[in-house]
Write a protein that holds these residues in place. Structure first.
Motif, mmCIF file in Angstrom:
data_model
loop_
_atom_site.group_PDB
_atom_site.id
_atom_site.type_symbol
_atom_site.label_atom_id
_atom_site.label_comp_id
_atom_site.label_asym_id
_atom_site.label_seq_id
_atom_site.Cartn_x
_atom_site.Cartn_y
_atom_site.Cartn_z
ATOM 1 N N ARG A 44 0.811 -1.219 0.000
ATOM 2 C CA ARG A 44 0.000 0.000 0.000
ATOM 3 C C ARG A 44 0.842 1.265 0.000
ATOM 4 N NH1 ARG A 44 -2.155 0.640 6.233
ATOM 5 N NH2 ARG A 44 -0.136 0.340 7.229
ATOM 6 N N GLU A 55 -2.021 2.285 -4.633
ATOM 7 C CA GLU A 55 -3.224 2.649 -3.889
ATOM 8 C C GLU A 55 -3.874 1.416 -3.280
ATOM 9 O OE1 GLU A 55 -6.545 6.033 -4.701
ATOM 10 O OE2 GLU A 55 -6.324 4.517 -6.263
ATOM 11 N N ASP A 56 -4.295 1.548 -2.014
ATOM 12 C CA ASP A 56 -4.983 0.454 -1.330
ATOM 13 C C ASP A 56 -6.441 0.459 -1.793
ATOM 14 O OD1 ASP A 56 -6.239 -1.302 0.405
ATOM 15 O OD2 ASP A 56 -5.288 -0.514 2.212
ATOM 16 N N PRO A 57 -6.876 -0.556 -2.567
ATOM 17 C CA PRO A 57 -8.237 -0.539 -3.111
ATOM 18 C C PRO A 57 -9.324 -0.672 -2.055
ATOM 19 C CG PRO A 57 -7.219 -2.673 -3.504
ATOM 20 C CD PRO A 57 -6.139 -1.781 -2.951
ATOM 21 N N ILE A 95 -10.450 3.543 -0.610
ATOM 22 C CA ILE A 95 -10.567 4.706 -1.485
ATOM 23 C C ILE A 95 -11.913 5.360 -1.199
ATOM 24 C CG2 ILE A 95 -10.619 5.534 -3.862
ATOM 25 C CD1 ILE A 95 -9.060 3.010 -4.658
ATOM 26 N N LYS A 123 -15.583 4.778 -3.014
ATOM 27 C CA LYS A 123 -15.437 3.789 -4.079
ATOM 28 C C LYS A 123 -15.519 2.392 -3.471
ATOM 29 C CE LYS A 123 -12.552 2.348 -7.973
ATOM 30 N NZ LYS A 123 -11.307 2.615 -8.754
ATOM 31 N N PRO A 163 -14.807 -1.283 -2.856
ATOM 32 C CA PRO A 163 -13.671 -2.149 -3.180
ATOM 33 C C PRO A 163 -14.097 -3.342 -4.043
ATOM 34 C CG PRO A 163 -13.819 -1.725 -0.810
ATOM 35 C CD PRO A 163 -15.101 -1.267 -1.414
ATOM 36 N N TRP A 164 -13.193 -3.816 -4.893
ATOM 37 C CA TRP A 164 -13.527 -4.999 -5.691
ATOM 38 C C TRP A 164 -13.466 -6.278 -4.861
ATOM 39 C CZ3 TRP A 164 -9.517 -8.402 -5.762
ATOM 40 C CH2 TRP A 164 -8.200 -7.916 -5.718
ATOM 41 N N GLU A 207 -11.385 -9.543 -10.300
ATOM 42 C CA GLU A 207 -10.524 -8.401 -10.612
ATOM 43 C C GLU A 207 -9.075 -8.643 -10.179
ATOM 44 O OE1 GLU A 207 -11.321 -5.605 -12.311
ATOM 45 O OE2 GLU A 207 -13.228 -6.640 -12.696
ATOM 46 N N ALA A 223 -4.840 -7.314 -11.369
ATOM 47 C CA ALA A 223 -4.018 -6.577 -10.402
ATOM 48 C C ALA A 223 -2.538 -6.640 -10.782
ATOM 49 C CB ALA A 223 -4.221 -7.146 -9.006
ATOM 50 N N LEU A 260 -5.852 -5.527 1.779
ATOM 51 C CA LEU A 260 -6.428 -6.349 0.715
ATOM 52 C C LEU A 260 -6.176 -7.824 0.963
ATOM 53 C CD1 LEU A 260 -7.777 -6.712 -2.040
ATOM 54 C CD2 LEU A 260 -5.538 -6.232 -3.106
#
Length: 306
Positions: free
Chosen positions: A90, A94-96, A99, A102, A104-105, A112, A116, A131
């Motif tokens: 991270r 960017e730490d998904p 955010i 937004k 997260p996936w 997804e 990555a 994550l």
């Protein structure tokens, strides 16, 4: 809350749950946000009775096949997720999971992962990752055929320790943001706390979390036993060495293991020594430098019990 190696508990508290003088005083059972101390619960749930699958490839457990944007994704094992060596950093990407505004996936769109880009080869070094713990919870569900949250309740009676989830019922405490110039209480509205359950989305008391850890002490030992001597690290540098969820540190001639927790307006710490004594500390405020509070507790712990 301090728990010695024999299991005896003692603790101290200070402050009010909301407003000074007019609100209820904080107690050992007051419900706090656990922040990244949630990873302790997640780790215990994932490895409880499941040690035989930790070397399995994550992609196989998730039924993800190539092509992968980064071929090294095929090398990620479940244990890499748990000891922060899966390739996610991270500090370099960017730490998904966090955010603003937004979704997260992970956990809902783990396909997804195939797109990555890793920041290092899995198993080559440690880098703290939210994550990774989200993916570990998804992998558990695919492997065990039930959610991690169901398993924690059915097998470990999590609710009996007063541990819950922010997406269901947030901590009732008022958090102090006086040292945070950029964020206030409304920050919680900008994150998906159901998605964040595994890495940082739980609630509970210092007393309840301490009892949960003490009652499952073999799983704490299992985390310490995940030390991978093939991964180079420096025990005097924060977040350099990991044994499972535990950061391994050497302070002078003393070995300690810890898990820090931080959200805007609060900080937390789990700290254990090599004798098996440990402390769970939860605070409802933060300071200008997030590590300062935990470093103070660390020094006091080492000075008071050694």
């Amino acid at each position: 809350m301090f728990v010695d190696k024999a299991g005896s508990r003692s603790g101290c508290v200070n402050g009010w749950e909301r407003y000074p003088l007019v609100s209820q005083r904080v107690t050992p059972g007051s419900n706090f946000r656990l922040a990244s101390l949630s990873k302790i619960v997640t780790f215990f749930g994932v490895v409880h009775g499941q040690a035989d699958w930790l070397n399995q490839p994550l992609a196989a457990v998730l039924d993800l096949g190539p092509p992968f944007r980064d071929p090294h994704i095929a090398q990620i094992q479940i244990r890499h997720l748990l000891n922060h060596s899966a390739g996610f950093d991270r500090m370099r990407a960017e730490d998904p999971m966090v955010i603003n505004d937004k979704k997260p996936w992970c956990p809902g769109q783990v396909q997804e992962l195939a797109q990555a880009q890793l920041q290092f080869t899995p198993g080559s070094r440690h880098a703290y990752s939210n994550l990774g713990y989200c993916l570990a919870a998804v992998a558990y569900e695919r492997h065990a055929g039930r959610s991690l949250w169901s398993a924690l309740e059915q097998d470990m009676r999590l609710s009996q320790y007063g541990i819950g989830y922010m997406d269901q019922a947030d901590s009732p405490l008022a958090y102090n943001f006086m040292h945070n110039e950029l964020h206030g209480p409304e920050f919680v509205e900008h994150f998906d706390w159901q998605a964040l359950r595994a890495p940082m989305g739980m609630t509970g008391s210092a007393e309840g979390l301490a009892r949960f850890i003490a009652d499952n002490r073999p799983l704490l030992d299992r985390s310490r036993g995940m030390h991978d001597s093939s991964i180079p690290c420096n025990e005097t540098v924060p977040e350099s060495c990991q044994d499972g969820f535990l950061e391994r540190r050497r302070v002078g001639d003393q070995q300690v293991w810890l898990q820090r927790g931080y959200l805007y307006g609060m900080s937390a710490l789990f700290l254990s020594d090599d004798a098996g004594n440990f402390i769970v500390w939860l605070g409802a405020g933060d300071v200008g430098q997030p590590l300062r509070a935990s470093e103070f507790i660390e020094r006091a712990f080492l000075k008071g019990f050694h």
